[in-house]
Design a protein around this motif. Structure first.
Motif, PDB file in Angstrom:
ATOM      1  N   ARG A   1      10.476   9.693   3.748  1.00 34.12           N
ATOM      2  CA  ARG A   1      10.817  10.075   2.378  1.00 34.12           C
ATOM      3  C   ARG A   1      10.934   8.852   1.464  1.00 34.12           C
ATOM      4  O   ARG A   1      10.788   8.964   0.239  1.00 34.12           O
ATOM      5  N   ASP A   2      11.193   7.671   2.045  1.00 32.06           N
ATOM      6  CA  ASP A   2      11.351   6.456   1.241  1.00 32.06           C
ATOM      7  C   ASP A   2      10.102   5.588   1.198  1.00 32.06           C
ATOM      8  O   ASP A   2      10.067   4.607   0.452  1.00 32.06           O
ATOM      9  N   GLU A   3       9.082   5.911   1.984  1.00 32.19           N
ATOM     10  CA  GLU A   3       7.901   5.055   2.068  1.00 32.19           C
ATOM     11  C   GLU A   3       6.866   5.413   1.001  1.00 32.19           C
ATOM     12  O   GLU A   3       6.679   6.580   0.686  1.00 32.19           O
TER      13      GLU A   3
ATOM     14  N   ALA B   1      -5.217  -3.828  -1.413  1.00 33.09           N
ATOM     15  CA  ALA B   1      -5.732  -3.440  -2.731  1.00 33.09           C
ATOM     16  C   ALA B   1      -4.868  -4.068  -3.804  1.00 33.09           C
ATOM     17  O   ALA B   1      -3.652  -4.211  -3.632  1.00 33.09           O
ATOM     18  N   ASP B   2      -5.494  -4.457  -4.909  1.00 34.10           N
ATOM     19  CA  ASP B   2      -4.726  -4.952  -6.047  1.00 34.10           C
ATOM     20  C   ASP B   2      -4.786  -3.916  -7.169  1.00 34.10           C
ATOM     21  O   ASP B   2      -5.226  -2.788  -6.960  1.00 34.10           O
TER      22      ASP B   2
ATOM     23  N   TRP C   1      -0.934   2.559  -2.942  1.00 31.63           N
ATOM     24  CA  TRP C   1       0.375   3.105  -3.285  1.00 31.63           C
ATOM     25  C   TRP C   1       0.297   4.599  -3.596  1.00 31.63           C
ATOM     26  O   TRP C   1       1.106   5.389  -3.113  1.00 31.63           O
ATOM     27  N   LEU C   2      -0.700   4.987  -4.391  1.00 29.67           N
ATOM     28  CA  LEU C   2      -0.815   6.389  -4.807  1.00 29.67           C
ATOM     29  C   LEU C   2      -1.234   7.285  -3.651  1.00 29.67           C
ATOM     30  O   LEU C   2      -0.577   8.300  -3.367  1.00 29.67           O
TER      31      LEU C   2
ATOM     32  N   LEU D   1      -2.226  -0.849   5.818  1.00 22.39           N
ATOM     33  CA  LEU D   1      -2.419  -0.771   4.371  1.00 22.39           C
ATOM     34  C   LEU D   1      -1.398  -1.644   3.644  1.00 22.39           C
ATOM     35  O   LEU D   1      -0.224  -1.662   4.004  1.00 22.39           O
ATOM     36  N   ILE D   2      -1.853  -2.335   2.594  1.00 14.74           N
ATOM     37  CA  ILE D   2      -0.957  -3.119   1.742  1.00 14.74           C
ATOM     38  C   ILE D   2      -1.401  -2.965   0.295  1.00 14.74           C
ATOM     39  O   ILE D   2      -2.581  -3.133  -0.020  1.00 14.74           O
ATOM     40  N   GLN D   3      -0.449  -2.643  -0.573  1.00 18.18           N
ATOM     41  CA  GLN D   3      -0.712  -2.653  -2.009  1.00 18.18           C
ATOM     42  C   GLN D   3      -0.124  -3.932  -2.578  1.00 18.18           C
ATOM     43  O   GLN D   3       1.094  -4.116  -2.601  1.00 18.18           O
ATOM     44  N   ALA D   4      -0.979  -4.860  -2.998  1.00 18.00           N
ATOM     45  CA  ALA D   4      -0.510  -6.133  -3.549  1.00 18.00           C
ATOM     46  C   ALA D   4       0.374  -5.869  -4.769  1.00 18.00           C
ATOM     47  O   ALA D   4       0.037  -5.058  -5.629  1.00 18.00           O
TER      48      ALA D   4
END
Length: 373
Positions: free
Chosen positions: A339-341, A155-156, A210-211, A119-122
């Motif tokens: 916890r940081d991701e 995703a953008d 991200w969400l 997964l990548i959030q642009a």
């Protein structure tokens, strides 16, 4: 307590038949297959290939997808035992990422590969951009399980979702890892092309990776937190000092009670966020939802609980808890990492704080009670 019973205790209603089936099957699989030896083998650089095949055979990666897309049509609440089990058993698999990626692809009308997907959030953790015609350029950092995945969902912030082949020549990879030894790689895209691109429609969600990534990490954190508590309580009841178990000492009991309270708050906040995710998937386009607020609260509570729980668990275990031979580190290293991701607790707290400030004095109470800053 098995997972079906556990989730009934979390919810105010009995689990559905599908949720019970999923909980029982994943609990049985991980309890039988995940051992300290398997986790040590993973730490030595070996992938859990056989375990992944068993996960696939049970259909777990497609749990959130609709039946017509080849999935189980489970809701977020029904599929949550899988995410909790990944955390509880420290499963060294890209399972949660593949579950979310498969859901996003299916909801965007795209074909879902039958293998691990990352997964990548642009625009997050790098400067990667995704154009409307499916061209990618820039860097993405801390990408989970990139080396183990041929495919990535990108995703953008405009609703576009792309399926990208990471093995194409225009994508380069720099290996990295988190504290738990899980792959967290850096990717560089130079005018790469998406294999397919679609449009995702989920009400009031601008950055789905991200969400929802924060939501799956919150669920995994809850599982790992419960594992750390079980280990601490068991050790406190076994370890004797001055003629009695250390769990009988008031100071130790107080620490364990604080730990249990923080975990309970994280569990309930995550349960609320899961319910909001179910509602958001069924809401009409343009509708306001409480999802962003609830996920933020869940990630904050889970992250803060992870900080407390790792400290208490290692204090209770004493010196032995810091040794590689003891199993506690498999759990605490993942708590420190997860916890940081997809946003740390402080980052999500800043999001809520800025929204509350923007709402002003008149909008604060309404935004708080309606969970819609």
């Amino acid at each position: 307590m098995n997972q079906a019973t556990h989730y009934q205790a979390m919810d105010d209603s009995a689990p559905s038949e599908l949720q019970s089936i999923i909980a029982d099957s994943v609990e049985r699989l991980f309890a039988e297959q995940i051992s300290p030896q398997l986790l040590a083998h993973f730490d030595a650089g070996h992938r859990a290939t056989a375990l992944w095949q068993q996960v696939v055979e049970q259909g777990l990666p497609g749990a959130l997808m609709a039946e017509e897309a080849g999935g189980s049509a489970a809701s977020w609440l029904e599929a949550s035992p899988v995410l909790r089990a990944v955390g509880y058993w420290s499963a060294p698999l890209p399972l949660s990422e593949t579950m979310l990626a498969s859901l996003l692809l299916a909801r965007a009308g795209l074909e879902v590969p039958d293998e691990p997907i990352t997964l990548i959030q642009a625009g997050r953790l790098g400067d990667l951009t995704l154009t409307a015609d499916g061209q990618l350029h820039g860097r993405a950092f801390n990408v989970p399980w990139a080396r183990s995945s041929q495919w990535a969902v990108v995703a953008d912030g405009t609703g576009h979702v792309a399926l990208v082949d990471l093995r194409q020549a225009t994508v380069s990879l720099e290996a990295g890892s988190n504290f738990a030894g899980e792959e967290r790689d850096s990717l560089h895209f130079v005018n790469a092309r998406a294999h397919a691109i679609g449009h995702l429609q989920i009400a009031d969600v601008q950055e789905p990776v991200w969400l929802f990534g924060a939501l799956i990490r919150a669920c995994m954190l809850v599982g790992a937190l419960e594992s750390s508590l079980d280990k601490a309580v068991n050790y406190a009841n076994e370890r004797a000092q001055f003629g009695k178990a250390i769990g009988k000492f008031q100071a130790v009991q107080q620490q364990l009670a604080q730990m249990a309270g923080a975990i309970g708050a994280a569990r309930m906040a995550t349960q609320v966020a899961l319910r909001s995710a179910c509602d958001a998937q069924q809401a009409e386009a343009g509708a306001r939802s409480t999802l962003a607020f609830d996920v933020a609260v869940a990630k904050i509570c889970a992250g803060e609980a992870a900080t407390l729980a790792t400290s208490v668990a290692h204090q209770v275990h004493g010196a032995i808890g810091f040794t590689h031979e003891h199993t506690l580190h498999f759990t605490t290293r993942r708590l420190w990492s997860w916890r940081d991701e997809f946003g740390s607790d402080s980052q999500w707290a800043e999001v809520l704080g800025q929204a509350a400030i923007a709402a002003g004095g008149k909008g604060f109470w309404a935004g708080l009670t309606q969970r819609q800053f």
